[in-house]
Design a protein around this motif. Structure first.
Motif, PDB file in Angstrom:
ATOM      1  N   LEU A 178       0.820  -1.205   0.000  1.00 24.57           N
ATOM      2  CA  LEU A 178       0.000   0.000   0.000  1.00 24.57           C
ATOM      3  C   LEU A 178       0.860   1.265   0.000  1.00 24.57           C
ATOM      4  CD1 LEU A 178      -2.627  -1.264   2.586  1.00 24.57           C
ATOM      5  CD2 LEU A 178      -3.135  -0.662   0.215  1.00 24.57           C
ATOM      6  N   LEU A 179       1.907   1.251   0.810  1.00 26.87           N
ATOM      7  CA  LEU A 179       2.732   2.455   0.961  1.00 26.87           C
ATOM      8  C   LEU A 179       3.621   2.723  -0.243  1.00 26.87           C
ATOM      9  CD1 LEU A 179       3.715   2.008   4.712  1.00 26.87           C
ATOM     10  CD2 LEU A 179       2.066   3.632   3.768  1.00 26.87           C
ATOM     11  N   THR A 180       3.898   1.696  -1.027  1.00 27.08           N
ATOM     12  CA  THR A 180       4.764   1.878  -2.204  1.00 27.08           C
ATOM     13  C   THR A 180       3.971   1.918  -3.502  1.00 27.08           C
ATOM     14  OG1 THR A 180       5.148  -0.517  -2.327  1.00 27.08           O
ATOM     15  CG2 THR A 180       6.750   0.807  -1.085  1.00 27.08           C
ATOM     16  N   GLY A 181       2.636   1.976  -3.406  1.00 25.29           N
ATOM     17  CA  GLY A 181       1.817   2.091  -4.605  1.00 25.29           C
ATOM     18  C   GLY A 181       1.709   0.815  -5.409  1.00 25.29           C
ATOM     19  N   GLN A 182       1.962  -0.329  -4.789  1.00 24.77           N
ATOM     20  CA  GLN A 182       1.924  -1.600  -5.512  1.00 24.77           C
ATOM     21  C   GLN A 182       0.590  -2.335  -5.364  1.00 24.77           C
ATOM     22  OE1 GLN A 182       4.655  -2.385  -7.487  1.00 24.77           O
ATOM     23  NE2 GLN A 182       5.154  -0.307  -6.825  1.00 24.77           N
ATOM     24  N   ALA A 183      -0.309  -1.806  -4.568  1.00 23.00           N
ATOM     25  CA  ALA A 183      -1.590  -2.470  -4.349  1.00 23.00           C
ATOM     26  C   ALA A 183      -2.543  -2.159  -5.499  1.00 23.00           C
ATOM     27  CB  ALA A 183      -2.201  -2.013  -3.033  1.00 23.00           C
ATOM     28  N   LEU A 184      -3.362  -3.129  -5.845  1.00 20.40           N
ATOM     29  CA  LEU A 184      -4.331  -2.963  -6.928  1.00 20.40           C
ATOM     30  C   LEU A 184      -5.666  -2.499  -6.372  1.00 20.40           C
ATOM     31  CD1 LEU A 184      -5.039  -3.470  -9.996  1.00 20.40           C
ATOM     32  CD2 LEU A 184      -5.986  -5.665  -9.208  1.00 20.40           C
ATOM     33  N   PHE A 185      -6.169  -1.390  -6.901  1.00 15.17           N
ATOM     34  CA  PHE A 185      -7.514  -0.917  -6.634  1.00 15.17           C
ATOM     35  C   PHE A 185      -8.305  -0.991  -7.943  1.00 15.17           C
ATOM     36  CE2 PHE A 185      -4.925   0.860  -3.310  1.00 15.17           C
ATOM     37  CZ  PHE A 185      -5.730   0.850  -2.185  1.00 15.17           C
ATOM     38  N   VAL A 186      -9.626  -0.916  -7.848  1.00 16.42           N
ATOM     39  CA  VAL A 186     -10.455  -1.102  -9.041  1.00 16.42           C
ATOM     40  C   VAL A 186     -10.098  -0.083 -10.121  1.00 16.42           C
ATOM     41  CG1 VAL A 186     -12.798  -0.956  -9.945  1.00 16.42           C
ATOM     42  CG2 VAL A 186     -12.350  -2.247  -7.862  1.00 16.42           C
ATOM     43  N   HIS A 189     -19.169 -20.848 -12.151  1.00 12.93           N
ATOM     44  CA  HIS A 189     -17.754 -20.955 -12.505  1.00 12.93           C
ATOM     45  C   HIS A 189     -17.408 -20.097 -13.721  1.00 12.93           C
ATOM     46  CE1 HIS A 189     -19.007 -23.901 -15.631  1.00 12.93           C
ATOM     47  NE2 HIS A 189     -17.882 -23.532 -16.219  1.00 12.93           N
ATOM     48  N   GLN A 190     -18.422 -19.551 -14.406  1.00  9.22           N
ATOM     49  CA  GLN A 190     -18.164 -18.650 -15.536  1.00  9.22           C
ATOM     50  C   GLN A 190     -17.963 -17.202 -15.092  1.00  9.22           C
ATOM     51  OE1 GLN A 190     -21.711 -20.159 -17.963  1.00  9.22           O
ATOM     52  NE2 GLN A 190     -20.279 -19.539 -19.570  1.00  9.22           N
ATOM     53  N   VAL A 191     -18.170 -16.938 -13.831  1.00  6.85           N
ATOM     54  CA  VAL A 191     -18.034 -15.573 -13.316  1.00  6.85           C
ATOM     55  C   VAL A 191     -16.930 -15.534 -12.270  1.00  6.85           C
ATOM     56  CG1 VAL A 191     -19.177 -13.633 -12.183  1.00  6.85           C
ATOM     57  CG2 VAL A 191     -20.490 -15.131 -13.705  1.00  6.85           C
ATOM     58  N   ARG A 192     -15.953 -14.694 -12.508  1.00 10.13           N
ATOM     59  CA  ARG A 192     -14.907 -14.454 -11.514  1.00 10.13           C
ATOM     60  C   ARG A 192     -15.102 -13.049 -10.956  1.00 10.13           C
ATOM     61  NH1 ARG A 192      -8.411 -13.368 -12.426  1.00 10.13           N
ATOM     62  NH2 ARG A 192      -7.818 -13.440 -10.205  1.00 10.13           N
ATOM     63  N   LEU A 193     -15.250 -12.952  -9.651  1.00  9.70           N
ATOM     64  CA  LEU A 193     -15.438 -11.669  -8.986  1.00  9.70           C
ATOM     65  C   LEU A 193     -14.202 -11.382  -8.144  1.00  9.70           C
ATOM     66  CD1 LEU A 193     -16.426  -9.539  -6.777  1.00  9.70           C
ATOM     67  CD2 LEU A 193     -17.790  -9.551  -8.870  1.00  9.70           C
ATOM     68  N   VAL A 194     -13.550 -10.278  -8.434  1.00 11.55           N
ATOM     69  CA  VAL A 194     -12.353  -9.883  -7.701  1.00 11.55           C
ATOM     70  C   VAL A 194     -12.639  -8.597  -6.928  1.00 11.55           C
ATOM     71  CG1 VAL A 194      -9.925  -9.247  -7.847  1.00 11.55           C
ATOM     72  CG2 VAL A 194     -10.890 -10.896  -9.482  1.00 11.55           C
ATOM     73  N   ALA A 195     -12.511  -8.659  -5.625  1.00  8.40           N
ATOM     74  CA  ALA A 195     -12.564  -7.468  -4.781  1.00  8.40           C
ATOM     75  C   ALA A 195     -11.130  -7.200  -4.336  1.00  8.40           C
ATOM     76  CB  ALA A 195     -13.471  -7.685  -3.584  1.00  8.40           C
ATOM     77  N   PRO A 196     -10.412  -6.323  -5.025  1.00 10.08           N
ATOM     78  CA  PRO A 196      -9.004  -6.098  -4.683  1.00 10.08           C
ATOM     79  C   PRO A 196      -8.901  -5.239  -3.430  1.00 10.08           C
ATOM     80  CG  PRO A 196      -9.673  -4.623  -6.445  1.00 10.08           C
ATOM     81  CD  PRO A 196     -10.875  -5.470  -6.118  1.00 10.08           C
ATOM     82  N   PHE A 197      -7.797  -4.563  -3.236  1.00 13.03           N
ATOM     83  CA  PHE A 197      -7.713  -3.613  -2.127  1.00 13.03           C
ATOM     84  C   PHE A 197      -8.811  -2.568  -2.300  1.00 13.03           C
ATOM     85  CE2 PHE A 197      -3.434  -5.330  -1.767  1.00 13.03           C
ATOM     86  CZ  PHE A 197      -3.258  -5.376  -0.392  1.00 13.03           C
ATOM     87  N   ILE A 198      -9.449  -2.218  -1.202  1.00 16.71           N
ATOM     88  CA  ILE A 198     -10.554  -1.262  -1.241  1.00 16.71           C
ATOM     89  C   ILE A 198     -10.277  -0.170  -0.222  1.00 16.71           C
ATOM     90  CG2 ILE A 198     -13.028  -0.946  -0.814  1.00 16.71           C
ATOM     91  CD1 ILE A 198     -13.425  -3.801  -1.839  1.00 16.71           C
ATOM     92  N   GLY A 199     -10.392   1.061  -0.669  1.00 16.74           N
ATOM     93  CA  GLY A 199     -10.100   2.203   0.189  1.00 16.74           C
ATOM     94  C   GLY A 199     -11.265   2.577   1.084  1.00 16.74           C
ATOM     95  N   GLY A 200     -11.604   1.686   1.992  1.00 17.93           N
ATOM     96  CA  GLY A 200     -12.688   1.924   2.933  1.00 17.93           C
ATOM     97  C   GLY A 200     -14.001   1.353   2.446  1.00 17.93           C
ATOM     98  N   GLY A 201     -14.640   0.579   3.312  1.00 22.61           N
ATOM     99  CA  GLY A 201     -15.954   0.015   2.987  1.00 22.61           C
ATOM    100  C   GLY A 201     -17.026   0.595   3.883  1.00 22.61           C
ATOM    101  N   PHE A 202     -16.870   0.395   5.200  1.00 25.91           N
ATOM    102  CA  PHE A 202     -17.716   0.979   6.244  1.00 25.91           C
ATOM    103  C   PHE A 202     -19.175   0.541   6.191  1.00 25.91           C
ATOM    104  CE2 PHE A 202     -14.540   4.496   5.308  1.00 25.91           C
ATOM    105  CZ  PHE A 202     -13.636   4.048   6.247  1.00 25.91           C
ATOM    106  N   GLY A 203     -19.517  -0.430   5.348  1.00 20.65           N
ATOM    107  CA  GLY A 203     -20.885  -0.917   5.311  1.00 20.65           C
ATOM    108  C   GLY A 203     -21.608  -0.665   4.009  1.00 20.65           C
ATOM    109  N   PRO A 204     -21.619   0.569   3.465  1.00 27.33           N
ATOM    110  CA  PRO A 204     -22.330   0.793   2.202  1.00 27.33           C
ATOM    111  C   PRO A 204     -21.856  -0.085   1.046  1.00 27.33           C
ATOM    112  CG  PRO A 204     -21.970   2.888   3.285  1.00 27.33           C
ATOM    113  CD  PRO A 204     -21.225   1.855   4.100  1.00 27.33           C
TER     114      PRO A 204
END
Length: 778
Positions: A18-26, A240-255
């Motif tokens: 995260l600190l070096t900018g290597q994390a994947l966000f959407v 199995h035909q659908v792949r869902l990726v939730a990568p790093f997320i910048g805050g969820g908090f419920g919504p």
């Protein structure tokens, strides 16, 4: 076993990325030939759609397509009801869920009515402005009480009123309790709306591979597996035909647990239809009315006490603003209804909740998920009773605490998990005592406050208590594998939004397998890696997924010991796992690396023995019978400027009991973040709607968030009352920092101002409103 990982203050494994900018966000996802979407959103909170003209937008250079509800055909359908209401006698519930694009009528500001697909977001936005929508405005439903009056404009005409739900719940005989009381405290309490304001807005990217016949979706969701399952069903694909990726997320908090947002439904459909990758990223203004919100409730509550401050019963009738639709069922108001009894002995309880449809954004859980409201009501009633009876505010709480010998405690009324509200364990007085000591409560009242008041300064102190239902089901799973390199992989279906799952789950596995935490690689939020799970919400990640990891790692441990004993010619009970090796206790020369054991467990020749499995690998699931009840106290010292009514928090203390603490450093961080949000909700953040349902402050210029200059240093202490409901003994901690802050803020500010007759019965506050309340009291 000599490896000690649980309970250690270990820095997060994920932070270097995260600190070096290597994390994947959407928004980092960039694909060849990707197209972009902009939505045309309603400018009215309530209006009929007389017509939509998209001709000019379609002709705009760079536009691929423009769609309205009519263009969706059979794909246009109402979203699912995510959480059905529990079986409560006398309950009424009207299910009305959102749609991908509005058809015939819009019911809240920002509801999508059309979308534009173009070669860039800039082109899509320009073209969206050329879509002409003919609105026939209707009176907006904004005020909760007026919404239920005869003749009110109706959000859903087919319901016949704006009543979305009615839930009566009772415990004991409140009328009899009231008749025995020496004093009855009755007040009206108001807790207004706010937005979660995550640093990363929502976003969806979808790609259809027609050769592989596979859809890949990157989504800022807290529930990757349920989203995968739902999309597969909607799009007539197998899971199995659908792949869902939730990568790093910048805050969820419920919504971001909400299912399904219109954008989540439409972007994958577009990718298949157009045969090109499609991307949509929510902008900040959209976030203010397209992402779900929370908080709006109006309570008329009373509490009956003896002259000694013993609580005999509570009665509460409240209105809950559910917004234009109710896809999340009754989770939020049920949490309010149940949490209102707090950590106290409540012999009689009479509660009625009414959920109300309004022409506002949908309401779903946001960090605390309705618990703030319940805590605010009971804690303010405790404060008012203490003042009326001349009892110290901490003493009246102590007198009414449930004792350790009263656990497990059945509160009788039905909770959101469809079972009676049940506190598994707790020991509240040590939490209170530690809080009093850390804040210096008695010293402040005896010496500091009189000295500072003599100098003309308005200083006050507050202390409140709370409970939080955490770690609810239905289940989570995990796969733990020792690789031939000796590294350990943990895979689970939960997503992560900054909670520290990569570290906490690694600690759980490391302790069982005798390896370093840094040697455990954790994979979350990818439906191709793990197929079953529920999601990250309700302070449940470490409790439910953590115990699944524990069980899987324990199974791998047993396999490793059995295989090592066979290889080393020793009895199983003499084998220990430590330092990444399996060895005979007391014989340093007789050991084998876990990586070598993994190779032995996966032979290239020969046969696997009947009743065994190849590999050092195991998959296990954990579904809690009930949720685990966490608890705590918050305290703070404030100073109020009487000229400006600005409030400065001088000291803030939290003592939290979340059972066995896996990583105190991360729990402290969760508490710090929760307090920051709680302070924002209490004094800075308020969504302001006019009578037409227009949101007047949909930007960070007008919707204020606390900054680093406003949030004080938070001192955190821990008590550990181990939960009997899971092997790790853990309880949740993700929302504890936010839940009681409104009640605490009101108490401390009221104490600081010391104005006769001043009662703070509403949240959020702001300097102007404080000024009004003081003048009204004076």
């Amino acid at each position: 076993m000599t490896t000690q990982a649980i309970g250690e203050r270990i820095k997060r494994n994920e932070d270097p990325r995260l600190l070096t900018g290597q994390a994947l966000f959407v928004d980092d996802v960039a694909l060849p030939e990707m197209v972009h979407v902009a939505f045309v959103r309603s400018q009215y909170a309530h209006a009929r759609l007389a017509g939509i003209d998209v001709a000019e937008a379609k002709a705009h250079p760079g536009v691929l397509a423009v769609y309205t509800a009519e263009d969706l055909g059979d794909y246009w359908q109402h979203g699912p009801l995510l959480v059905p209401p529990p079986p409560v006698a006398g309950m009424i519930f009207h299910q009305r869920t959102q749609v991908p694009l509005a058809k015939g009528k819009v019911r809240h500001l920002g509801e999508p009515v059309a979308l534009v697909v173009a070669v860039s977001r800039y082109v899509a936005e320009d073209a969206a402005e050329k879509v002409f929508v003919d609105y026939d405005p209707l009176p907006a439903v904004v005020d909760l009480e007026k919404a239920l009056e005869p003749g009110a404009s109706l959000v859903h005409e087919d319901v016949g009123s704006n009543l979305a739900a009615f839930v009566p719940q009772k415990k004991g005989d409140y009328a009899a309790a009231r008749a025995q009381a020496d004093v009855v405290i009755r007040r009206r309490f108001w807790y207004d709306r706010g937005a979660s304001a995550a640093i990363e807005n929502r976003g969806v990217v979808a790609q259809w591979d027609h050769r592989a016949q596979k859809l890949t979706v990157w989504d800022t969701t807290q529930a990757p597996i349920p989203i995968r399952n739902g999309l597969a069903a909607m799009l007539a694909l197998s899971e199995h035909q659908v792949r869902l990726v939730a990568p790093f997320i910048g805050g969820g908090f419920g919504p971001k647990i909400m299912m399904f947002y219109p954008e989540e439904v439409l972007i994958p459909w577009l990718a298949i239809r157009l045969g090109r990758p499609v991307k949509w990223i929510e902008d900040r203004q959209e976030n203010f009315y397209a992402t779900t919100q929370e908080r709006g409730q109006l309570h008329d509550a009373e509490a009956a006490f003896t002259k000694d401050g013993i609580l005999l019963g509570v009665k509460d009738s409240f209105l809950h603003d559910t917004g234009a639709y109710d896809p999340y069922g009754l989770t939020v108001p049920l949490n309010s209804q149940c949490t209102l009894m707090g950590p106290y002995r409540v012999p009689a309880y009479d509660s009625e909740l009414r959920a109300v449809f309004t022409n506002k954004t949908i309401v779903t859980p946001y960090r605390g998920a309705g618990r703030q409201h319940g805590v605010f009501v009971i804690e303010r009633l405790m404060d008012l009773a203490a003042k009326e009876l001349g009892i110290d505010r901490t003493e009246i709480r102590r007198r009414n605490y449930l004792r350790p010998d009263e656990f497990p405690h059945d509160h009788v009324i039905i909770y959101q998990d469809f079972a009676p509200l049940y506190y598994d364990s707790g020991n509240y007085e040590p939490v209170l005592d530690q809080t009093l000591e850390r804040i210096g409560y008695h010293h402040f009242l005896r010496e500091e406050q009189p000295r500072l008041r003599a100098a003309g300064r308005k200083v006050g102190i507050g202390i409140v208590a709370y409970v939080e239902g955490t770690g609810i089901g239905p289940f989570e799973g995990a796969r733990v594998q020792v690789q031939s390199s000796g590294k350990v992989t943990v895979v689970t279906g939960v997503g992560t939004q900054g909670q520290g799952h990569f570290t906490v789950l690694a600690q759980v596995a490391a302790e069982q397998l005798g390896v370093e935490v840094a040697d455990v690689d954790v994979v979350t939020g990818d439906s191709d890696q793990f197929h079953w799970g529920t999601g990250t919400f309700a302070s449940r990640g470490a409790v439910v997924a953590g115990n699944a990891v524990h069980e899987a790692a324990k199974s791998v441990r047993e396999k490793a010991i059995r295989l090592a004993a066979e290889h080393l010619g020793a009895a199983e009970e003499t084998i220990e796992l430590a330092g990444g090796r399996a060895g005979v206790v007391g014989e340093t020369g007789r050991s084998i690396a876990l990586g070598e054991l993994a190779k032995l467990a996966n032979p290239m020749r020969g046969a696997v023995k009947p009743g065994t499995e190849p590999g050092l690998e195991s998959t296990r699931y954990f579904g809690p019978f009930r949720g685990a009840t966490a608890s705590g106290c918050h305290a703070m010292i404030v100073e109020v400027d009487p000229e400006t009514m600005q409030v400065k928090v001088e000291k803030y203390v939290v003592v939290h009991d979340c059972g066995r603490v896996i990583n105190p450093l991360l729990v402290d961080g969760q508490v710090h973040g929760g307090v920051a949000q709680g302070l924002g909700n209490a004094f800075y953040e308020e969504l302001v709607f006019d009578d037409n349902g227009q949101l007047l402050n949909a930007s960070f210029m007008d919707f204020l968030l606390p900054t680093a200059l406003d949030v004080p240093r938070v001192e955190v202490g821990h008590e550990e009352t181990v939960s009997p409901l899971n092997a790790l003994g853990t309880k949740g901690a993700g929302e504890a920092g936010a839940i009681p802050v409104g009640a605490l803020f009101a108490q401390a500010v009221e104490d600081a101002l010391a104005v006769p007759g001043l009662e703070i019965l509403e949240i959020p506050l702001k300097p102007g409103r404080l000024w009004e309340l003081v003048n009204k009291a004076g």
